[in-house]
Design a protein around this motif. Structure first.
Motif: not given
Length: 348
Positions: A52, A56, A248, A251, A329, A333
């Protein structure tokens, strides 16, 4: 004004903090079971959490491209500042009901400290539009991917799925048309006028439009300018947001590999696992966004993972595990995002 903005900052911080505490106390499993799941994940938690940082970063770059195309020459905001606001904005969106209720107003509030309020507002609206526009492209291409894999017998295809996919494709095509129209003409004034048709909001909508007519039309003009005049920035931002959805998917793939689902382990097997991860993420995010009024989509995300894995012929237990790890997760975050609200620099 500074005092007011600081109080609003504190309000968003407390709102996110309360949401995290509530989520920790309302897990669907006991803390003992949660600890067992975390122990089972082991070192795989590092790449699951770490990916991430990249996601991000891509989101921030997509937003930064929009901002750079929108602001005047005498305005400046750094990518590191946008990166911090991206993490915090998503943290508030995860933690508050109706995605965007906390994150987007906070981004406008903070970004207006660096650039004009009009440019901050238009860039945030444009980024939100781009984020959802990329989501629709992700869902649309995922359906095509599923159909392609079904043709070669890698995933099941039923009559029910065929009907659902046809409906989803039509839904995506309608969304593409509406987004394109919004990008060409702007949508702020039209949205406010549409809100005026809701009982109780007619007078408020009319007064707000009357008081801020010039500013609202300027924002709409700035929205239209990105698509009409700066197509390179438009498609760069869209491509980055779409890429973020693909990244993503790693993940989910990490969790599948943790369960030994590698389809043979060779290059094609890992590629097929990655395709499965894309499909699982796509179907789950679609369900979560359809029911986005719940804080952190309580129960919806986990249910989405269970349904998605079942459609692909994988076990429900795997879907539950993926949902739990993703939930952990998110909490981590969210905590990082709330921390950044207090330690990140205000002007760079």
């Amino acid at each position: 004004m500074k005092w007011t903005k600081q109080r609003l900052n504190d309000f968003f911080f407390c709102l996110g903090l309360v949401a995290v505490v509530v989520m920790m106390l309302t897990f669907d499993i006991s803390f003992i079971e949660l600890w067992q799941h975390l122990c089972h994940a082991g070192y795989w938690l590092i790449p699951i959490l770490g990916i991430w940082i990249i996601i991000y970063g891509i989101n921030a770059l997509a937003w930064w491209v929009i901002i750079k195309s929108d602001i005047d020459d005498n305005e400046h905001v750094s990518l590191s500042r946008i990166y911090s606001l991206t993490i915090t904005g998503y943290a508030l969106n995860y933690a508050t009901p109706v995605g965007g209720l906390g994150g987007e107003p906070y981004r406008i509030l903070e970004l207006s400290k660096d650039i004009s309020t009009q440019h901050a507002t238009s860039s945030v609206i444009l980024y939100v539009m781009m984020h959802f526009f990329a989501h629709f492209w992700f869902w649309f291409t995922s359906i095509l991917l599923y159909i392609g894999l079904a043709i070669f017998g890698y995933v099941p295809m039923t009559t029910t799925l065929s009907i659902l996919f046809c409906v989803a494709i039509v839904f995506c095509l309608i969304a593409f048309y509406l987004f394109s129209k919004g990008y060409r003409e702007g949508l702020v004034v039209k949205t406010l006028r549409w809100l005026g048709h809701i009982p109780g909001l007619k007078k408020w909508s009319a007064r707000f439009i009357e008081r801020h007519t010039e500013s609202l039309h300027n924002i709409d003009n700035q929205i239209a300018a990105l698509h009409n005049q700066d197509k390179r920035s438009f498609y760069t931002s869209l491509s980055l947001e779409y890429l973020a959805r693909i990244v993503q998917s790693l993940e989910v793939m990490f969790t599948l590999l943790l369960f030994g689902i590698d389809n043979g382990g060779d290059m094609w097997g890992l590629t097929l696992t990655f395709f499965q991860s894309i499909l699982i993420l796509s179907f789950t995010t679609l369900l979560a966004n359809l029911i986005g009024f719940l804080p952190m989509q309580l129960g919806v995300q986990e249910g989405g993972f269970v349904i998605s894995t079942a459609v692909l012929g994988l076990s429900a237990a795997l879907g539950i595990f993926v949902g739990i790890i993703c939930r952990v997760r998110e909490i981590v975050w969210i905590a990082i995002g709330l921390l950044l609200m207090k330690i990140s620099p205000k002007q760079t």
